[in-house]
Structure formats: C-alpha cells, structure tokens
Design a protein around this motif. Structure first.
Motif, PDB file in Angstrom:
ATOM      1  N   CYS A  60       0.742  -1.248  -0.108  1.00  0.00           N
ATOM      2  CA  CYS A  60      -0.012   0.036   0.057  1.00  0.00           C
ATOM      3  C   CYS A  60       0.906   1.285   0.073  1.00  0.00           C
ATOM      4  N   ILE A 108      -5.502   7.285  -0.407  1.00  0.00           N
ATOM      5  CA  ILE A 108      -6.081   6.464   0.516  1.00  0.00           C
ATOM      6  C   ILE A 108      -5.362   5.250   0.805  1.00  0.00           C
ATOM      7  N   CYS A 109      -4.674   4.692  -0.262  1.00  0.00           N
ATOM      8  CA  CYS A 109      -4.079   3.798  -0.040  1.00  0.00           C
ATOM      9  C   CYS A 109      -2.493   4.200   0.979  1.00  0.00           C
ATOM     10  N   CYS A 132      -4.141   4.154   4.536  1.00  0.00           N
ATOM     11  CA  CYS A 132      -4.293   2.678   4.960  1.00  0.00           C
ATOM     12  C   CYS A 132      -3.150   1.960   5.322  1.00  0.00           C
ATOM     13  N   SER A 133      -1.992   2.372   4.714  1.00  0.00           N
ATOM     14  CA  SER A 133      -0.534   1.706   5.061  1.00  0.00           C
ATOM     15  C   SER A 133      -0.055   2.074   6.326  1.00  0.00           C
ATOM     16  N   VAL A 161      -2.560   2.953   8.869  1.00  0.00           N
ATOM     17  CA  VAL A 161      -3.299   2.391   9.640  1.00  0.00           C
ATOM     18  C   VAL A 161      -3.046   0.865   9.895  1.00  0.00           C
ATOM     19  N   ILE A 162      -2.669   0.326   8.778  1.00  0.00           N
ATOM     20  CA  ILE A 162      -2.029  -1.129   8.914  1.00  0.00           C
ATOM     21  C   ILE A 162      -0.772  -1.175   9.946  1.00  0.00           C
ATOM     22  N   ILE A 215     -11.841  -4.648   8.634  1.00  0.00           N
ATOM     23  CA  ILE A 215     -11.032  -3.247   8.187  1.00  0.00           C
ATOM     24  C   ILE A 215     -10.250  -3.715   7.008  1.00  0.00           C
ATOM     25  N   TYR A 216      -9.869  -4.882   6.699  1.00  0.00           N
ATOM     26  CA  TYR A 216      -9.119  -5.171   5.503  1.00  0.00           C
ATOM     27  C   TYR A 216      -9.928  -5.397   4.475  1.00  0.00           C
ATOM     28  N   MET A 223     -10.730  -1.850   3.393  1.00  0.00           N
ATOM     29  CA  MET A 223      -9.579  -1.334   2.445  1.00  0.00           C
ATOM     30  C   MET A 223      -9.490  -1.805   1.028  1.00  0.00           C
ATOM     31  N   GLN A 226     -10.060   0.042  -2.717  1.00  0.00           N
ATOM     32  CA  GLN A 226      -9.316  -0.207  -3.889  1.00  0.00           C
ATOM     33  C   GLN A 226      -9.441  -0.749  -5.056  1.00  0.00           C
ATOM     34  N   LEU A 246      -4.764  -7.153   0.114  1.00  0.00           N
ATOM     35  CA  LEU A 246      -5.618  -6.823   1.109  1.00  0.00           C
ATOM     36  C   LEU A 246      -6.948  -7.933   1.464  1.00  0.00           C
TER      37      LEU A 246
END
Length: 148
Positions: free
Chosen positions: A27, A47-48, A51-52, A54-55, A89-90, A93, A97, A115
C-alpha cells in the motif's frame, strides 16, 4: 518463537498478521507510485497511503506505546483486536481499492488483492475459532511490556 515456528503454527491469525505487513508495504509503495498520475486515481492513491499507516499501527501494537498518538486514534486502533474486526477493516480497505478500478486500471489492483487475501486469513481464523495471536517478532505477547 521464531518466524519459521510462527508460520508452522497453522494459526491463520499469524498468517493474517504477516500478510498484513506485506499489505502495508505494498500500500505504501503503490500509493506513492500512483500519486503521480494526473487523474482521479490520486484520491485512491492517497487512501492507499493512509491505509498503510493504519495497517502499521494495527499490526505492530508496540508502536502505540512508542509513538505519540492521540487517545482517539489509540481507541480507534484498539477496536481491531479480534480476528473478525481485522477481517472487516481489511475487507473495507480492499473494497476501496477495487473501486479504484472503475476510475482507471492501475497497479492499485495488487493492493486490493493482497488486502483481500489478508481479510480472508483473519476471517478463516475467526471461523476456525482461533484466538488472535500476535507475532512476537512484531511486538506481540509481552514485548511491549518488557520495553516500557
């Protein structure tokens, strides 16, 4: 427990956690790579990238103790302590995408696929009744308590 022993444990939450780390790296890289396209894909690239990060905080719990974060962010991240919540959540996400393909087909599809695989690992762990087990390598099971 070494990484090899963790992977031999047949616990899908461990597989999900390591797939999550791969997802985070992808991501981040694909988000940066697609941010330079002059198209609506920039929105999905940003957004990606988000997300990275957050992950990163979801999968490496040690960072919540080390990095100065707000209590609101900590509460948000701590919601994802169960396998089902992590799968959710995954999946969310991944769906975001996948929607990016409607705008323009780019390499963000790789992030969507990985993801989705990560979400499947966590969902399988939940269905099989396996409790969430964090990798010791990534700061789970008492590593955070030893440092602080």
């Amino acid at each position: 427990m070494t990484i090899a022993e963790e992977l031999r444990s047949r616990n899908f939450s461990i597989y999900g956690q390591w797939a999550g780390i791969i997802s985070m790296v992808l991501c981040f890289g694909l988000g940066i790579g697609n941010i330079f396209l002059f198209h609506w894909v920039i929105l999905f690239a940003v957004i990606c990238l988000i997300c990275s990060f957050v992950i990163l905080f979801v999968e490496v719990p040690l960072l919540l103790r080390v990095c100065p974060t707000s209590s609101t962010f900590d509460t948000f991240i701590r919601r994802f302590e169960t396998n089902y919540m992590r799968a959710a959540i995954y999946l969310a996400m991944s769906v975001i995408q996948w929607i990016s393909i409607a705008v323009k087909t780019t390499s963000l599809i790789v992030a969507a696929i990985v993801l989705l695989i990560t979400a499947c690992f966590y969902a399988l762990a939940g269905v099989k009744g396996q409790g969430f087990v964090g990798s010791k390598t990534l700061g789970g099971h008492g590593v955070a308590q030893m440092i602080v």
